[in-house]
Design an enzyme around this catalytic site. Structure first.
Site, PDB file in Angstrom:
ATOM      1  N   HIS A  63       0.861  -1.188   0.000  1.00  0.00           N
ATOM      2  CA  HIS A  63       0.000   0.000   0.000  1.00  0.00           C
ATOM      3  C   HIS A  63       0.895   1.235   0.000  1.00  0.00           C
ATOM      4  O   HIS A  63       1.451   1.598   1.027  1.00  0.00           O
ATOM      5  CB  HIS A  63      -0.906   0.006   1.233  1.00  0.00           C
ATOM      6  CG  HIS A  63      -1.814  -1.188   1.318  1.00  0.00           C
ATOM      7  ND1 HIS A  63      -3.085  -1.188   0.791  1.00  0.00           N
ATOM      8  CD2 HIS A  63      -1.630  -2.431   1.841  1.00  0.00           C
ATOM      9  CE1 HIS A  63      -3.654  -2.378   1.005  1.00  0.00           C
ATOM     10  NE2 HIS A  63      -2.783  -3.150   1.636  1.00  0.00           N
ATOM     11  N   ASN A  95      -6.882   0.486  -2.588  1.00  0.00           N
ATOM     12  CA  ASN A  95      -7.740   1.168  -1.597  1.00  0.00           C
ATOM     13  C   ASN A  95      -7.139   2.507  -1.183  1.00  0.00           C
ATOM     14  O   ASN A  95      -6.754   2.729  -0.048  1.00  0.00           O
ATOM     15  CB  ASN A  95      -7.977   0.274  -0.377  1.00  0.00           C
ATOM     16  CG  ASN A  95      -6.701  -0.203   0.275  1.00  0.00           C
ATOM     17  OD1 ASN A  95      -5.686  -0.390  -0.392  1.00  0.00           O
ATOM     18  ND2 ASN A  95      -6.724  -0.385   1.576  1.00  0.00           N
ATOM     19  N   HIS A 181      -8.904 -10.252  -0.755  1.00  0.00           N
ATOM     20  CA  HIS A 181      -8.717 -10.220   0.699  1.00  0.00           C
ATOM     21  C   HIS A 181      -9.834 -11.092   1.239  1.00  0.00           C
ATOM     22  O   HIS A 181     -10.994 -10.700   1.231  1.00  0.00           O
ATOM     23  CB  HIS A 181      -8.810  -8.790   1.243  1.00  0.00           C
ATOM     24  CG  HIS A 181      -8.701  -8.727   2.737  1.00  0.00           C
ATOM     25  ND1 HIS A 181      -7.725  -8.004   3.387  1.00  0.00           N
ATOM     26  CD2 HIS A 181      -9.418  -9.330   3.728  1.00  0.00           C
ATOM     27  CE1 HIS A 181      -7.852  -8.152   4.703  1.00  0.00           C
ATOM     28  NE2 HIS A 181      -8.893  -8.950   4.935  1.00  0.00           N
ATOM     29  N   ASP A 310       2.597  -6.936   2.597  1.00  0.00           N
ATOM     30  CA  ASP A 310       1.398  -6.170   2.961  1.00  0.00           C
ATOM     31  C   ASP A 310       1.808  -4.888   3.693  1.00  0.00           C
ATOM     32  O   ASP A 310       1.252  -4.536   4.736  1.00  0.00           O
ATOM     33  CB  ASP A 310       0.413  -6.997   3.799  1.00  0.00           C
ATOM     34  CG  ASP A 310      -0.965  -6.336   3.884  1.00  0.00           C
ATOM     35  OD1 ASP A 310      -1.160  -5.277   3.259  1.00  0.00           O
ATOM     36  OD2 ASP A 310      -1.835  -6.879   4.585  1.00  0.00           O
TER      37      ASP A 310
HETATM   38 ZN   LIG Z   1      -3.173  -5.137   2.189  1.00  0.00          ZN
END
Ligand SMILES: [Zn+2]
Length: 448
Positions: A63, A95, A181, A310
């Protein structure tokens, strides 16, 4: 001829062996691997002093934030963290603010990243408002689509299997994989409701809300939907034995599915979470030793396809919110993945072959990055130099990421990335960034 760069006195991981060699780089690609005497003349020569040469890491779950969430991380700091961690390619999750879910939002993100990136970046897209846009997003160069089954982020109705099948089928036509996810939103919502009614606000409550069953349910459902749609499925951060077994079984029956685990789910437990506190809040949460052992076994025996960080940067304030239900999930990981895995190699818990497969070869395969993830003639010169003997303590305050905290802060590790080359260019040297922003390339999927 005169090439751009020759690296001499290397111990390179080449054809599944460690070989003493030199390596010539021309125009961003590996031109030759061989004896020093066979190397062409070069503009520049770097003596690697017998350090280990590996293909740069491809971290498929990152991210990078930026745009509306640049206060947490931006393309420059995030890719600096990547270079410092030996990661030469990152795949950015959708996101964001705005959510990456149209050809326009993807294009804007690419343009912004192009100016700031130190390593290569590929982009995921969430599902768009109209399924008709899927093709345009693929054409714009997305590497994959992402579906968050735990929360509403893209535009799909998570309750409606039929429309999910339809959306997956559209993606299947583009040749791109769909990453999920896998936590079941309905189960989590029910759990949270009950826990809040009981005035629960503690760390254990978070674990109860994000139950093992919620993961299993979402994995089973994701597999079924992907099978019906004949789509290629990639399950993000698997954390449970049952989840991994279910994926392994589907693979055996011929389904096109792959999966990943993170270093934190491999190395930290829910006991660590309960002892350390909210900073270790992550989705899916840390699990018990029974699950951890299964994940470790899966990493060794190949049932786990790849390891990803992640990397999920937040501010310290966001990690210390008063209620557990308000704490932001995740933590930075780009600068810890490689040292943690190399330490496992040192401890004979992982072979070097397996490490390279998990963090370079296999992610390149899954995400159609055809000329990356390996050292060899004609491959992109994304190269990592490691001092395998160097012992050090992970120090989060030194991170290049804006998020200067880590569940691994203070851990003693062995194996430090000392140089990172991206497309043949030295980007990180001795943990310092030595290239200008914009040195990395924006990459798209190269599916046929
Ligand atoms: Zn993630």
């Amino acid at each position: 001829m005169i090439v751009d760069l020759v690296l001499v006195n290397a111990k390179a991981y080449y054809n599944k062996q460690i070989v003493d060699c030199a390596l010539a780089i021309e125009n961003g690609e590996i031109f030759k691997i061989g004896k020093e005497t066979q190397m062409p003349s070069a503009d520049e020569r770097i003596d690697l002093k017998n350090l280990l040469l590996l293909p740069g890491l491809i971290d498929a779950h990152v991210h990078l934030r930026d745009e509306g969430k640049a206060y947490k991380e931006d393309f420059y700091t995030g890719t600096a963290a990547a270079a410092a961690g030996g990661v030469t390619t990152v795949l950015d999750m959708p996101n964001n603010d705005p959510v990456t879910m149209s050809a326009t939002s993807l294009r804007n993100r690419m343009h912004l990243a192009e100016k700031k990136a130190l390593v290569n970046i590929g982009f995921y897209s969430e599902f768009p408002n109209s399924l008709e846009q899927i093709e345009a997003i693929a054409a714009q160069g997305a590497v994959a689509f992402k579906l968050f089954m735990a929360a509403q982020i893209g535009s799909l109705n998570l309750k409606d299997d039929k429309s999910l099948v339809e959306a997956f089928r559209k993606v299947a036509k583009t040749g791109l994989p769909i990453a999920v996810h896998a936590e079941d939103q309905a189960s989590i919502n029910l759990n949270v409701q009950a826990l809040k009614l009981a005035k629960r606000d503690d760390l254990k409550a978070f674990l109860q809300a994000h139950s093992e069953q919620a993961e299993l349910k979402a994995i089973e459902r994701g597999l079924k939907i992907a099978e019906d749609a004949e789509a290629r499925l990639h399950v993000c951060h698997v954390t449970t034995k049952n989840g991994l077994d279910t994926i392994t079984e589907a693979k055996r029956s011929g389904q096109k599915v792959t999966c990943e685990v993170t270093p934190h789910h491999l190395l930290l437990s829910q006991t660590d979470f309960e002892r350390t506190g909210a900073m270790l809040t992550v989705m899916p949460p840390l699990r018990n030793s029974h699950n951890i052992e299964a994940l470790q076994e899966g990493v060794s025996n190949g049932n786990v396809d790849i390891v990803t960080s992640d990397h999920a940067p937040h501010t310290i304030d966001e990690k210390s919110a008063r209620s557990i239900w308000e704490v932001k999930v995740g933590f930075p990981g780009l600068e810890t993945t490689l040292p943690l895995l190399l330490t496992m190699v040192r401890a004979h818990r992982l072979s070097l072959d397996t490490l390279v497969r998990l963090v370079a070869e296999k992610p390149a395969e899954i995400f159609n990055l055809k000329d990356r993830g390996r050292l060899g003639r004609g491959w992109k010169a994304d190269i990592l130099v490691v001092d395998f003997k160097h012992k050090f303590k992970i120090q989060a305050s030194d991170f290049h990421s804006k998020a200067k905290f880590s569940p691994f802060d203070g851990w003693e590790v062995q194996g430090r990335p000392v140089k990172t080359f991206v497309n043949g260019k030295l980007v990180m040297d001795e943990q310092k960034i030595v290239a200008r922003p914009g040195s990395g390339s924006i990459i798209g999927s190269q599916h046929a």
